[in-house]
Structures are given as C-alpha cells and as structure tokens.
Design a protein around this motif. Structure first.
Motif, PDB file in Angstrom:
ATOM      1  N   GLY A 295       0.771  -1.185  -0.005  1.00 57.24           N
ATOM      2  CA  GLY A 295       0.091  -0.110  -0.005  1.00 57.24           C
ATOM      3  C   GLY A 295       0.801   1.266   0.017  1.00 57.24           C
ATOM      4  N   LYS A 296       2.399   1.344  -0.107  1.00 57.91           N
ATOM      5  CA  LYS A 296       2.886   2.417  -0.130  1.00 57.91           C
ATOM      6  C   LYS A 296       3.013   3.000  -1.618  1.00 57.91           C
ATOM      7  CE  LYS A 296       7.747   3.909   0.601  1.00 57.91           C
ATOM      8  NZ  LYS A 296       7.785   5.101  -0.293  1.00 57.91           N
ATOM      9  N   ILE A 297       2.655   4.161  -1.626  1.00 55.32           N
ATOM     10  CA  ILE A 297       2.179   4.804  -2.748  1.00 55.32           C
ATOM     11  C   ILE A 297       3.636   5.804  -3.556  1.00 55.32           C
ATOM     12  CG2 ILE A 297       1.149   6.616  -4.197  1.00 55.32           C
ATOM     13  CD1 ILE A 297      -1.292   6.235  -1.907  1.00 55.32           C
ATOM     14  N   THR A 298       4.061   5.581  -4.659  1.00 56.29           N
ATOM     15  CA  THR A 298       5.276   6.111  -4.901  1.00 56.29           C
ATOM     16  C   THR A 298       5.230   7.368  -5.851  1.00 56.29           C
ATOM     17  OG1 THR A 298       5.832   3.545  -5.188  1.00 56.29           O
ATOM     18  CG2 THR A 298       7.451   5.201  -6.313  1.00 56.29           C
ATOM     19  N   VAL A 299       5.484   8.292  -5.481  1.00 56.57           N
ATOM     20  CA  VAL A 299       5.576   9.794  -6.154  1.00 56.57           C
ATOM     21  C   VAL A 299       6.601   9.661  -7.328  1.00 56.57           C
ATOM     22  CG1 VAL A 299       6.272  12.144  -5.942  1.00 56.57           C
ATOM     23  CG2 VAL A 299       5.131  10.964  -3.861  1.00 56.57           C
TER      24      VAL A 299
ATOM     25  N   LYS B  42      -2.494  11.089  -3.074  1.00 56.51           N
ATOM     26  CA  LYS B  42      -1.671  10.181  -1.989  1.00 56.51           C
ATOM     27  C   LYS B  42      -1.771  10.720  -0.939  1.00 56.51           C
ATOM     28  CE  LYS B  42       3.703   9.339  -1.543  1.00 56.51           C
ATOM     29  NZ  LYS B  42       3.516   9.829  -0.062  1.00 56.51           N
ATOM     30  N   GLU B  43      -1.563  12.022  -0.403  1.00 56.61           N
ATOM     31  CA  GLU B  43      -1.641  12.388   0.658  1.00 56.61           C
ATOM     32  C   GLU B  43      -2.788  12.149   1.410  1.00 56.61           C
ATOM     33  OE1 GLU B  43      -0.418  16.498   0.025  1.00 56.61           O
ATOM     34  OE2 GLU B  43       1.681  15.947  -0.153  1.00 56.61           O
ATOM     35  N   THR B  44      -4.006  12.534   0.806  1.00 54.68           N
ATOM     36  CA  THR B  44      -5.390  12.228   1.348  1.00 54.68           C
ATOM     37  C   THR B  44      -5.646  10.887   1.552  1.00 54.68           C
ATOM     38  OG1 THR B  44      -6.191  14.023  -0.159  1.00 54.68           O
ATOM     39  CG2 THR B  44      -7.711  12.392   0.786  1.00 54.68           C
ATOM     40  N   VAL B  45      -5.201  10.006   0.730  1.00 51.92           N
ATOM     41  CA  VAL B  45      -5.301   8.441   1.101  1.00 51.92           C
ATOM     42  C   VAL B  45      -4.396   8.082   2.214  1.00 51.92           C
ATOM     43  CG1 VAL B  45      -4.662   6.094   0.354  1.00 51.92           C
ATOM     44  CG2 VAL B  45      -5.777   7.771  -1.341  1.00 51.92           C
ATOM     45  N   GLU B  46      -3.261   8.513   2.472  1.00 49.65           N
ATOM     46  CA  GLU B  46      -2.496   8.332   3.438  1.00 49.65           C
ATOM     47  C   GLU B  46      -2.814   8.894   4.705  1.00 49.65           C
ATOM     48  OE1 GLU B  46       2.098   7.706   1.118  1.00 49.65           O
ATOM     49  OE2 GLU B  46       1.536   9.692   2.271  1.00 49.65           O
ATOM     50  N   ALA B  47      -3.535   9.878   4.735  1.00 48.81           N
ATOM     51  CA  ALA B  47      -4.096  10.647   5.792  1.00 48.81           C
ATOM     52  C   ALA B  47      -5.372   9.978   6.419  1.00 48.81           C
ATOM     53  CB  ALA B  47      -4.459  11.888   5.622  1.00 48.81           C
ATOM     54  N   SER B  48      -6.038   8.996   5.620  1.00 46.94           N
ATOM     55  CA  SER B  48      -7.108   8.268   6.146  1.00 46.94           C
ATOM     56  C   SER B  48      -7.005   7.360   6.997  1.00 46.94           C
ATOM     57  CB  SER B  48      -7.702   7.597   4.830  1.00 46.94           C
ATOM     58  OG  SER B  48      -7.077   6.425   4.296  1.00 46.94           O
ATOM     59  N   GLY B  49      -5.453   6.752   7.167  1.00 42.40           N
ATOM     60  CA  GLY B  49      -5.110   5.919   8.038  1.00 42.40           C
ATOM     61  C   GLY B  49      -5.545   4.560   7.707  1.00 42.40           C
ATOM     62  N   THR B  50      -5.921   4.204   6.930  1.00 38.97           N
ATOM     63  CA  THR B  50      -6.645   2.878   6.371  1.00 38.97           C
ATOM     64  C   THR B  50      -5.161   1.996   5.973  1.00 38.97           C
ATOM     65  OG1 THR B  50      -7.791   1.345   4.991  1.00 38.97           O
ATOM     66  CG2 THR B  50      -6.908   3.267   3.666  1.00 38.97           C
ATOM     67  N   THR B  51      -5.294   0.625   6.426  1.00 37.36           N
ATOM     68  CA  THR B  51      -4.177  -0.309   6.132  1.00 37.36           C
ATOM     69  C   THR B  51      -4.648  -1.413   5.018  1.00 37.36           C
ATOM     70  OG1 THR B  51      -4.801  -1.392   8.157  1.00 37.36           O
ATOM     71  CG2 THR B  51      -2.983   0.161   8.416  1.00 37.36           C
TER      72      THR B  51
ATOM     73  N   VAL C 133      -5.035  -2.701   1.861  1.00 37.52           N
ATOM     74  CA  VAL C 133      -4.334  -2.493   0.416  1.00 37.52           C
ATOM     75  C   VAL C 133      -5.651  -2.328  -0.549  1.00 37.52           C
ATOM     76  CG1 VAL C 133      -2.675  -3.546  -1.336  1.00 37.52           C
ATOM     77  CG2 VAL C 133      -2.528  -3.716   1.158  1.00 37.52           C
ATOM     78  N   CYS C 134      -6.520  -2.923  -0.640  1.00 38.49           N
ATOM     79  CA  CYS C 134      -7.727  -2.810  -1.305  1.00 38.49           C
ATOM     80  C   CYS C 134      -8.221  -1.371  -1.263  1.00 38.49           C
ATOM     81  CB  CYS C 134      -8.495  -3.824  -1.423  1.00 38.49           C
ATOM     82  SG  CYS C 134      -7.906  -5.520  -1.780  1.00 38.49           S
ATOM     83  N   GLU C 135      -8.670  -0.986  -0.110  1.00 39.71           N
ATOM     84  CA  GLU C 135      -8.972   0.332   0.115  1.00 39.71           C
ATOM     85  C   GLU C 135      -8.198   1.563  -0.256  1.00 39.71           C
ATOM     86  OE1 GLU C 135     -11.995   1.115   1.613  1.00 39.71           O
ATOM     87  OE2 GLU C 135     -12.526  -0.758   1.885  1.00 39.71           O
ATOM     88  N   ILE C 136      -6.675   1.128  -0.020  1.00 39.41           N
ATOM     89  CA  ILE C 136      -5.713   2.328  -0.495  1.00 39.41           C
ATOM     90  C   ILE C 136      -5.669   2.419  -1.848  1.00 39.41           C
ATOM     91  CG2 ILE C 136      -3.150   2.735  -0.434  1.00 39.41           C
ATOM     92  CD1 ILE C 136      -3.324   1.367   2.343  1.00 39.41           C
ATOM     93  N   GLY C 137      -5.549   1.147  -2.687  1.00 46.73           N
ATOM     94  CA  GLY C 137      -5.558   1.258  -4.150  1.00 46.73           C
ATOM     95  C   GLY C 137      -6.693   1.763  -4.644  1.00 46.73           C
TER      96      GLY C 137
END
Length: 135
Positions: free
Chosen positions: A70-74, A101-110, A112-116
């Motif tokens: 779930g790590k997003i790559t700039v 990316k910042e919004t998704v990361e700030a959501s705190g979800t872990t 991977v399907c939700e993040i993607g």
C-alpha cells in the motif's frame, strides 16, 4: 517494468473498456487475479464491493504507483504523468495526484484494496479535471 500511461488508463477505465492490447492484458490479469469479470466491474464502477476495490488496487500496483503493502510512489506518479505533453497540465496532474496520495495516506487505512481503490478513484478525477480548474 515499462511505465504505461496509467492515469490515462484510469480515465479510459472509468468511461470505456476499449484499451490497447497491453492495457487489456493488464486489466485481464487483475480481473483473473481477483476472480472478477468485466461485467462485475461495469456494475460496480464506484467500487462499493471489496472485490472491486481489490481490482482497482491491482491495477494501481500493476502500473507501479503502489506496492503490495500500500505504499504509494511519487516517482512513479511523476513518470506516469509524462504522457501529458502540455507542461502546465502535466504539473497540474502531478500536483493533484500527489494530493490524492496525501489524502489516502491521511485516511489511516491499512487495507491495500481500500488504499489502491481510493488512489484509483482520486487519480481518475484528477485526470478528468485537467485544464478545467486551477489546482
């Protein structure tokens, strides 16, 4: 891995299933991996079902914008945006996608399907809004 025009794919997928052979193979791979059909996605474009979210996550991962954790790559966001030839729109797209990316990361979800899926949805909106508003 060669970076394909990921953000264009997001726009295409949101509106149509007519893609290049390479894009179709990538989408088919994710459909098979998740156990879905194109009709399953067409009936759940909003990604309300977890399986659809996993499909969107697979696509994002397959194009290298996110890893399996779930790590997003700039860097890959920037590389993918090269498909946009207008410099101002390319910068706008990169800026909007980094905000995604910042919004998704700030959501705190872990999950991977939700993040993607969240990155996919937000990036699609960013691509569709190019040139229509100031970022």
């Amino acid at each position: 891995m060669k970076t394909a025009p990921v953000l264009a794919l997001f726009c295409l997928l949101a509106t149509s299933w007519a893609q290049s052979d390479e894009q179709k193979k990538r989408l088919d791979k994710c459909l098979e991996q998740i156990g879905l059909t194109p009709d399953d996605i067409k009936t759940d474009l909003d990604g309300k079902k977890h399986s659809t979210k996993c499909f969107y996550s697979c696509v994002v991962q397959d194009y290298g914008l996110m890893d399996g954790q779930g790590k997003i790559t700039v860097e890959r966001i920037e590389e993918s945006a090269k498909l946009v030839t207008d410099e101002a729109q390319r910068k706008e797209l990169i800026d909007k996608t980094i905000k995604c990316k910042e919004t998704v990361e700030a959501s705190g979800t872990t999950d991977v399907c939700e993040i993607g899926a969240a990155l996919f949805a937000c990036s699609t909106k960013a691509f569709e809004s190019l040139g229509k508003e100031k970022s």
